[in-house]
Design a protein around this motif. Structure first.
Motif, short mmCIF file in Angstrom:
data_model
loop_
_atom_site.label_atom_id
_atom_site.label_comp_id
_atom_site.label_asym_id
_atom_site.label_seq_id
_atom_site.Cartn_x
_atom_site.Cartn_y
_atom_site.Cartn_z
N VAL A 24 53.06 -44.67 -29.90
CA VAL A 24 51.66 -44.30 -30.07
C VAL A 24 50.91 -45.26 -30.97
CG1 VAL A 24 52.18 -41.86 -29.70
CG2 VAL A 24 52.12 -42.76 -32.05
N GLY A 25 51.61 -46.25 -31.54
CA GLY A 25 51.00 -47.16 -32.50
C GLY A 25 50.73 -48.54 -31.97
N THR A 26 51.33 -48.90 -30.83
CA THR A 26 51.09 -50.21 -30.21
C THR A 26 50.92 -50.04 -28.71
OG1 THR A 26 53.47 -50.66 -29.92
CG2 THR A 26 52.43 -51.45 -31.96
N ALA A 27 50.18 -50.96 -28.12
CA ALA A 27 50.01 -51.00 -26.67
C ALA A 27 51.01 -51.99 -26.10
CB ALA A 27 48.58 -51.41 -26.31
N GLN B 10 54.02 -33.15 -16.87
CA GLN B 10 54.11 -32.93 -15.43
C GLN B 10 55.48 -33.33 -14.89
OE1 GLN B 10 50.77 -35.29 -14.29
NE2 GLN B 10 49.29 -33.64 -14.58
N MET B 11 56.10 -34.33 -15.49
CA MET B 11 57.43 -34.77 -15.07
C MET B 11 58.50 -33.75 -15.43
SD MET B 11 57.46 -38.85 -15.94
CE MET B 11 59.06 -39.13 -15.17
N GLY B 12 58.24 -32.93 -16.46
CA GLY B 12 59.21 -31.93 -16.87
C GLY B 12 59.87 -32.19 -18.20
N PHE B 13 59.37 -33.14 -18.97
CA PHE B 13 59.93 -33.36 -20.30
C PHE B 13 59.59 -32.19 -21.21
CE2 PHE B 13 60.19 -37.76 -18.84
CZ PHE B 13 61.41 -38.15 -19.39
N ASP B 14 60.51 -31.93 -22.15
CA ASP B 14 60.36 -30.81 -23.08
C ASP B 14 59.66 -31.21 -24.38
OD1 ASP B 14 62.03 -28.83 -21.54
OD2 ASP B 14 63.50 -30.42 -21.84
N GLY B 15 59.39 -32.49 -24.55
CA GLY B 15 58.75 -32.95 -25.75
C GLY B 15 58.75 -34.47 -25.80
N ILE B 16 58.27 -34.99 -26.92
CA ILE B 16 58.19 -36.44 -27.10
C ILE B 16 58.76 -36.85 -28.44
CG2 ILE B 16 56.20 -36.82 -25.59
CD1 ILE B 16 54.42 -36.74 -28.08
N VAL B 17 59.27 -38.07 -28.50
CA VAL B 17 59.65 -38.72 -29.74
C VAL B 17 58.68 -39.90 -29.90
CG1 VAL B 17 61.41 -40.04 -30.96
CG2 VAL B 17 62.06 -38.03 -29.63
N MET B 18 57.83 -39.83 -30.92
CA MET B 18 56.75 -40.80 -31.09
C MET B 18 57.18 -41.95 -31.99
SD MET B 18 53.53 -38.24 -31.75
CE MET B 18 54.37 -37.53 -33.18
N ASP B 19 57.30 -43.14 -31.40
CA ASP B 19 57.50 -44.36 -32.17
C ASP B 19 56.11 -44.91 -32.52
OD1 ASP B 19 58.78 -46.45 -33.42
OD2 ASP B 19 59.67 -47.28 -31.60
N GLY B 20 56.07 -45.92 -33.38
CA GLY B 20 54.80 -46.53 -33.75
C GLY B 20 54.08 -45.82 -34.87
#
Length: 355
Positions: free
Chosen positions: A274-277, A335-345
Protein backbone atom coordinates in the motif's frame (compact mmCIF):
# COMPACT_ATOMS: atom_id res chain seq x y z
CA UNK A 1 -3.11 15.97 -13.08
CA UNK A 2 -5.79 13.32 -13.17
CA UNK A 3 -5.08 9.94 -14.75
CA UNK A 4 -7.55 7.28 -15.81
CA UNK A 5 -7.65 4.30 -13.50
CA UNK A 6 -7.56 0.79 -14.94
CA UNK A 7 -9.97 -1.53 -13.16
CA UNK A 8 -8.77 -4.77 -11.63
CA UNK A 9 -9.36 -7.88 -13.71
CA UNK A 10 -10.12 -10.59 -11.19
CA UNK A 11 -12.51 -13.53 -11.05
CA UNK A 12 -15.95 -12.28 -10.08
CA UNK A 13 -17.39 -15.65 -9.08
CA UNK A 14 -15.01 -16.55 -6.27
CA UNK A 15 -16.28 -16.12 -2.76
CA UNK A 16 -14.97 -16.57 0.77
CA UNK A 17 -15.53 -19.59 2.93
CA UNK A 18 -19.20 -19.82 4.01
CA UNK A 19 -19.86 -16.29 2.70
CA UNK A 20 -22.37 -14.88 0.28
CA UNK A 21 -20.93 -13.39 -2.92
CA UNK A 22 -19.42 -10.00 -2.13
CA UNK A 23 -20.78 -6.95 -3.94
CA UNK A 24 -18.92 -3.81 -2.78
CA UNK A 25 -20.74 -0.53 -2.66
CA UNK A 26 -19.81 1.87 -5.44
CA UNK A 27 -18.18 5.10 -4.23
CA UNK A 28 -18.41 3.90 -0.65
CA UNK A 29 -15.41 6.05 0.27
CA UNK A 30 -16.03 9.17 -1.83
CA UNK A 31 -14.09 11.60 0.32
CA UNK A 32 -10.38 10.93 0.67
CA UNK A 33 -8.17 12.87 3.07
CA UNK A 34 -7.79 16.54 2.22
CA UNK A 35 -4.69 17.30 0.21
CA UNK A 36 -2.48 20.06 1.57
CA UNK A 37 -0.75 21.64 -1.42
CA UNK A 38 1.69 23.53 0.80
CA UNK A 39 5.27 22.34 0.75
CA UNK A 40 8.60 23.22 2.27
CA UNK A 41 11.08 25.36 0.36
CA UNK A 42 12.86 22.20 -0.80
CA UNK A 43 9.68 20.91 -2.47
CA UNK A 44 8.99 18.28 0.18
CA UNK A 45 5.28 18.08 1.10
CA UNK A 46 4.52 19.66 4.47
CA UNK A 47 2.66 17.05 6.47
CA UNK A 48 2.97 14.45 9.20
CA UNK A 49 4.00 11.42 7.16
CA UNK A 50 3.52 8.93 9.98
CA UNK A 51 0.03 10.16 10.76
CA UNK A 52 -0.94 10.19 7.08
CA UNK A 53 -0.03 6.50 6.95
CA UNK A 54 -2.11 5.84 10.06
CA UNK A 55 -5.06 7.68 8.50
CA UNK A 56 -4.86 5.63 5.31
CA UNK A 57 -4.73 2.32 7.18
CA UNK A 58 -7.64 3.34 9.40
CA UNK A 59 -9.74 4.37 6.38
CA UNK A 60 -8.87 1.15 4.55
CA UNK A 61 -9.81 -1.00 7.53
CA UNK A 62 -13.09 0.79 8.17
CA UNK A 63 -14.11 0.51 4.55
CA UNK A 64 -13.11 -3.17 4.29
CA UNK A 65 -14.92 -4.17 7.45
CA UNK A 66 -18.01 -2.27 6.34
CA UNK A 67 -18.09 -4.64 3.37
CA UNK A 68 -17.15 -7.80 5.30
CA UNK A 69 -16.93 -7.62 9.07
CA UNK A 70 -14.77 -10.76 9.20
CA UNK A 71 -12.16 -9.43 6.75
CA UNK A 72 -8.77 -9.37 8.51
CA UNK A 73 -6.39 -6.43 8.17
CA UNK A 74 -2.75 -7.18 9.04
CA UNK A 75 0.08 -4.64 9.02
CA UNK A 76 3.49 -5.84 7.88
CA UNK A 77 5.87 -4.00 10.24
CA UNK A 78 4.96 -0.44 11.25
CA UNK A 79 5.46 -0.88 15.00
CA UNK A 80 6.50 2.79 15.23
CA UNK A 81 3.02 3.83 14.15
CA UNK A 82 1.34 2.28 17.18
CA UNK A 83 2.41 5.18 19.43
CA UNK A 84 2.60 8.95 19.00
CA UNK A 85 6.30 9.19 19.70
CA UNK A 86 9.22 10.10 17.50
CA UNK A 87 10.47 6.98 15.69
CA UNK A 88 13.78 5.71 17.02
CA UNK A 89 13.25 6.70 20.64
CA UNK A 90 13.18 4.37 23.62
CA UNK A 91 10.45 5.42 26.03
CA UNK A 92 8.78 3.89 29.03
CA UNK A 93 5.31 2.43 28.78
CA UNK A 94 3.89 5.27 30.85
CA UNK A 95 5.39 7.89 28.51
CA UNK A 96 4.00 6.44 25.29
CA UNK A 97 0.64 7.66 24.04
CA UNK A 98 -0.93 4.81 22.03
CA UNK A 99 -2.34 5.47 18.57
CA UNK A 100 -5.59 3.80 19.54
CA UNK A 101 -7.51 4.22 16.29
CA UNK A 102 -4.61 2.77 14.32
CA UNK A 103 -4.30 -0.17 16.71
CA UNK A 104 -8.05 -0.81 16.61
CA UNK A 105 -7.94 -0.82 12.81
CA UNK A 106 -5.66 -3.86 12.84
CA UNK A 107 -6.40 -7.50 13.53
CA UNK A 108 -2.73 -8.34 13.64
CA UNK A 109 0.83 -7.35 12.86
CA UNK A 110 3.51 -9.25 10.97
CA UNK A 111 7.01 -8.48 12.20
CA UNK A 112 9.91 -9.17 9.86
CA UNK A 113 13.22 -10.46 11.22
CA UNK A 114 12.40 -10.14 14.93
CA UNK A 115 15.52 -12.18 15.68
CA UNK A 116 17.12 -13.31 12.40
CA UNK A 117 17.60 -11.85 8.94
CA UNK A 118 17.42 -8.07 9.23
CA UNK A 119 21.08 -7.66 8.34
CA UNK A 120 21.42 -10.71 6.14
CA UNK A 121 20.08 -14.22 5.85
CA UNK A 122 20.77 -16.34 8.96
CA UNK A 123 22.35 -13.34 10.68
CA UNK A 124 21.10 -12.48 14.14
CA UNK A 125 19.20 -9.21 14.37
CA UNK A 126 21.10 -6.64 16.43
CA UNK A 127 20.37 -6.52 20.14
CA UNK A 128 19.44 -2.84 19.99
CA UNK A 129 16.84 -3.42 17.28
CA UNK A 130 15.41 -6.41 19.13
CA UNK A 131 14.97 -4.35 22.29
CA UNK A 132 13.52 -1.47 20.32
CA UNK A 133 10.87 -3.72 18.76
CA UNK A 134 10.23 -5.39 22.09
CA UNK A 135 9.18 -2.13 23.75
CA UNK A 136 6.38 -1.78 21.21
CA UNK A 137 5.34 -5.42 21.37
CA UNK A 138 5.05 -5.25 25.16
CA UNK A 139 2.65 -2.30 24.86
CA UNK A 140 0.54 -4.22 22.36
CA UNK A 141 0.40 -7.44 24.36
CA UNK A 142 -3.04 -6.72 25.84
CA UNK A 143 -4.75 -5.46 22.66
CA UNK A 144 -6.00 -8.85 21.47
CA UNK A 145 -4.02 -8.41 18.26
CA UNK A 146 -2.58 -11.55 16.59
CA UNK A 147 1.16 -11.47 15.93
CA UNK A 148 2.98 -13.11 13.03
CA UNK A 149 6.75 -13.49 13.39
CA UNK A 150 8.77 -13.88 10.20
CA UNK A 151 12.46 -14.74 10.55
CA UNK A 152 14.86 -15.30 7.67
CA UNK A 153 16.77 -18.39 8.73
CA UNK A 154 16.86 -22.11 7.99
CA UNK A 155 18.93 -23.12 11.03
CA UNK A 156 16.88 -25.15 13.49
CA UNK A 157 18.85 -23.82 16.46
CA UNK A 158 18.11 -20.23 15.38
CA UNK A 159 14.44 -21.07 15.02
CA UNK A 160 14.29 -22.60 18.48
CA UNK A 161 15.98 -19.56 20.05
CA UNK A 162 13.70 -17.11 18.29
CA UNK A 163 10.53 -18.97 19.21
CA UNK A 164 11.64 -19.08 22.84
CA UNK A 165 12.30 -15.31 22.85
CA UNK A 166 8.89 -14.47 21.38
CA UNK A 167 6.83 -17.09 23.20
CA UNK A 168 5.20 -14.55 25.56
CA UNK A 169 3.39 -13.01 22.57
CA UNK A 170 2.02 -16.43 21.54
CA UNK A 171 2.75 -15.57 17.91
CA UNK A 172 2.33 -17.50 14.71
CA UNK A 173 5.89 -18.22 13.61
CA UNK A 174 7.45 -18.84 10.18
CA UNK A 175 11.10 -19.13 9.19
CA UNK A 176 11.43 -18.34 5.50
CA UNK A 177 14.01 -20.21 3.41
CA UNK A 178 16.71 -18.53 1.29
CA UNK A 179 17.42 -16.59 -0.79
CA UNK A 180 17.56 -13.61 1.55
CA UNK A 181 14.13 -11.93 1.95
CA UNK A 182 12.52 -13.05 -1.31
CA UNK A 183 9.72 -15.20 0.18
CA UNK A 184 9.91 -17.35 -2.94
CA UNK A 185 9.67 -20.89 -1.52
CA UNK A 186 8.14 -22.94 1.27
CA UNK A 187 10.20 -23.60 4.35
CA UNK A 188 12.03 -26.92 4.54
CA UNK A 189 13.06 -26.42 8.18
CA UNK A 190 11.09 -27.68 9.96
CA UNK A 191 9.71 -30.16 7.44
CA UNK A 192 6.15 -29.79 8.76
CA UNK A 193 4.33 -26.77 10.25
CA UNK A 194 4.70 -26.02 13.94
CA UNK A 195 1.63 -27.22 15.85
CA UNK A 196 0.27 -28.98 12.77
CA UNK A 197 -3.39 -29.85 13.33
CA UNK A 198 -6.53 -31.18 11.57
CA UNK A 199 -8.89 -28.47 12.83
CA UNK A 200 -11.10 -26.09 10.84
CA UNK A 201 -9.46 -22.66 10.84
CA UNK A 202 -11.92 -19.84 10.24
CA UNK A 203 -10.50 -17.09 12.48
CA UNK A 204 -7.02 -15.74 13.18
CA UNK A 205 -7.31 -16.73 16.81
CA UNK A 206 -7.77 -20.41 15.94
CA UNK A 207 -4.65 -20.54 13.77
CA UNK A 208 -1.50 -22.18 15.12
CA UNK A 209 0.89 -21.64 12.21
CA UNK A 210 1.28 -19.95 8.85
CA UNK A 211 3.41 -19.83 5.70
CA UNK A 212 4.21 -16.87 3.47
CA UNK A 213 5.19 -17.27 -0.19
CA UNK A 214 4.54 -14.18 -2.29
CA UNK A 215 7.04 -14.53 -5.15
CA UNK A 216 5.80 -17.36 -7.36
CA UNK A 217 8.33 -16.90 -10.18
CA UNK A 218 10.68 -19.73 -9.09
CA UNK A 219 7.80 -22.22 -9.42
CA UNK A 220 7.59 -21.56 -13.15
CA UNK A 221 3.90 -21.89 -13.95
CA UNK A 222 0.87 -21.00 -11.87
CA UNK A 223 -0.32 -24.58 -11.41
CA UNK A 224 2.99 -25.64 -9.87
CA UNK A 225 2.82 -22.69 -7.45
CA UNK A 226 -0.76 -23.39 -6.41
CA UNK A 227 -0.20 -27.14 -6.07
CA UNK A 228 2.87 -26.64 -3.87
CA UNK A 229 1.02 -24.37 -1.43
CA UNK A 230 -2.17 -26.44 -1.48
CA UNK A 231 -0.22 -29.59 -0.60
CA UNK A 232 0.54 -28.31 2.93
CA UNK A 233 -1.16 -28.29 6.32
CA UNK A 234 -0.50 -24.66 7.24
CA UNK A 235 -3.46 -22.99 8.97
CA UNK A 236 -2.88 -19.71 7.12
CA UNK A 237 -1.32 -19.04 3.74
CA UNK A 238 -0.09 -15.54 2.91
CA UNK A 239 0.32 -15.23 -0.84
CA UNK A 240 0.11 -12.89 -3.80
CA UNK A 241 -3.21 -12.90 -5.64
CA UNK A 242 -1.27 -12.77 -8.92
CA UNK A 243 1.16 -15.36 -10.27
CA UNK A 244 4.40 -13.53 -11.10
CA UNK A 245 2.57 -10.35 -10.16
CA UNK A 246 0.47 -10.29 -13.31
CA UNK A 247 -1.81 -13.35 -13.73
CA UNK A 248 -4.67 -13.50 -11.18
CA UNK A 249 -5.45 -16.73 -9.39
CA UNK A 250 -8.62 -18.40 -10.66
CA UNK A 251 -11.66 -19.69 -8.81
CA UNK A 252 -10.28 -23.23 -9.08
CA UNK A 253 -6.91 -22.05 -7.73
CA UNK A 254 -8.58 -20.49 -4.71
CA UNK A 255 -10.65 -23.61 -4.11
CA UNK A 256 -7.49 -25.74 -4.07
CA UNK A 257 -5.70 -23.37 -1.70
CA UNK A 258 -8.70 -23.11 0.65
CA UNK A 259 -8.20 -26.61 2.06
CA UNK A 260 -5.25 -28.03 3.92
CA UNK A 261 -3.74 -31.25 2.61
CA UNK A 262 -5.59 -33.07 5.38
CA UNK A 263 -8.88 -31.71 4.00
CA UNK A 264 -10.03 -29.05 6.48
CA UNK A 265 -10.43 -25.34 5.63
CA UNK A 266 -7.84 -22.70 6.38
CA UNK A 267 -7.50 -18.93 5.96
CA UNK A 268 -6.07 -17.22 2.88
CA UNK A 269 -4.50 -13.78 3.25
CA UNK A 270 -3.42 -11.68 0.28
CA UNK A 271 -0.13 -9.79 0.25
CA UNK A 272 -0.55 -6.19 -0.95
CA UNK A 273 1.80 -3.21 -1.00
CA UNK A 274 0.00 0.00 0.00
CA UNK A 275 3.05 2.27 0.17
CA UNK A 276 4.54 1.90 -3.31
CA UNK A 277 3.19 1.51 -6.84
CA UNK A 278 4.61 -1.58 -8.54
CA UNK A 279 5.12 -1.23 -12.26
CA UNK A 280 4.13 -4.83 -13.02
CA UNK A 281 0.71 -4.57 -11.36
CA UNK A 282 -2.57 -4.43 -13.28
CA UNK A 283 -3.16 -0.79 -12.31
CA UNK A 284 0.14 0.54 -13.73
CA UNK A 285 -0.14 2.33 -17.09
CA UNK A 286 2.66 2.45 -19.62
CA UNK A 287 2.70 6.25 -19.67
CA UNK A 288 3.05 6.65 -15.91
CA UNK A 289 6.25 8.08 -14.52
CA UNK A 290 7.41 10.17 -11.55
CA UNK A 291 5.13 13.19 -11.36
CA UNK A 292 2.64 11.86 -13.91
CA UNK A 293 0.08 11.21 -12.54
CA UNK A 294 0.62 13.49 -9.56
CA UNK A 295 0.61 10.76 -6.90
CA UNK A 296 3.58 8.89 -8.43
CA UNK A 297 6.91 9.88 -6.89
CA UNK A 298 10.47 8.74 -7.55
CA UNK A 299 11.55 5.14 -8.09
CA UNK A 300 12.30 2.98 -5.06
CA UNK A 301 15.62 1.14 -4.91
CA UNK A 302 14.42 -1.25 -2.20
CA UNK A 303 11.79 -3.19 -4.14
CA UNK A 304 11.81 -6.93 -3.45
CA UNK A 305 10.80 -8.27 -6.84
CA UNK A 306 10.83 -5.50 -9.41
CA UNK A 307 10.45 -1.84 -10.19
CA UNK A 308 8.49 0.19 -7.66
CA UNK A 309 7.76 3.87 -7.21
CA UNK A 310 7.09 5.72 -4.00
CA UNK A 311 3.63 7.29 -3.95
CA UNK A 312 1.93 10.20 -2.27
CA UNK A 313 -0.05 7.66 -0.28
CA UNK A 314 -2.25 10.32 1.32
CA UNK A 315 -3.65 11.33 -2.10
CA UNK A 316 -7.23 10.20 -2.83
CA UNK A 317 -6.17 9.07 -6.32
CA UNK A 318 -3.79 6.46 -4.91
CA UNK A 319 -6.12 5.39 -2.12
CA UNK A 320 -8.99 4.90 -4.58
CA UNK A 321 -6.83 2.41 -6.48
CA UNK A 322 -6.19 0.42 -3.30
CA UNK A 323 -9.61 0.55 -1.57
CA UNK A 324 -12.92 2.35 -1.21
CA UNK A 325 -14.83 1.35 -4.36
CA UNK A 326 -15.96 -1.65 -6.39
CA UNK A 327 -12.99 -1.46 -8.77
CA UNK A 328 -10.32 -1.19 -6.08
CA UNK A 329 -7.57 -3.70 -5.34
CA UNK A 330 -9.00 -4.75 -1.97
CA UNK A 331 -12.51 -5.13 -3.41
CA UNK A 332 -11.09 -7.48 -6.03
CA UNK A 333 -9.34 -9.54 -3.35
CA UNK A 334 -12.64 -9.89 -1.50
CA UNK A 335 -14.35 -11.04 -4.68
CA UNK A 336 -11.64 -13.67 -5.18
CA UNK A 337 -12.38 -15.10 -1.73
CA UNK A 338 -9.46 -13.92 0.37
CA UNK A 339 -10.12 -13.68 4.10
CA UNK A 340 -7.94 -10.64 4.63
CA UNK A 341 -4.81 -8.77 3.62
CA UNK A 342 -1.23 -8.39 4.81
CA UNK A 343 -0.21 -4.81 4.01
CA UNK A 344 3.41 -4.18 3.06
CA UNK A 345 4.69 -0.65 2.45
CA UNK A 346 3.50 0.62 5.84
CA UNK A 347 7.07 1.64 6.66
CA UNK A 348 7.40 3.73 3.50
CA UNK A 349 6.50 6.81 5.50
CA UNK A 350 10.09 6.70 6.77
CA UNK A 351 11.39 7.32 3.26
CA UNK A 352 9.41 10.54 3.12
CA UNK A 353 10.65 11.62 6.55
CA UNK A 354 14.25 11.08 5.48
CA UNK A 355 14.02 13.08 2.24
Amino acid sequence: MTAGITTISLPQTAMGQNLEPFIPLANSLPNGPKLDQDSEDDGKPKRDFADEMRKMVISLSRWAKNQRSDFSVIAMNGLDLTTFIEPGLFVTKSDAKPARNFIRALDGMLIEAPNYGRDGYNKETGEGQVKYDQQYLERLSDTGMRFFMLDYTDKLENIRKSRAKTSKMDPLYYAAPPPDMQLAALAKVPSTPFNENPFVIDTLQKARNYAMVVDSAPYGNKDAYVDALANTNYDILVLDAFHRGTTPLSFDDMRKLRYKKIGTPRLLLAYIDVGTAQTYRYYWRSDWRAGSPDFISSASNTGRWGQENHVYYWEPQWQNIIFGNANSYVAGLMQMGFDGIVMDGIDDYRWWVDQ
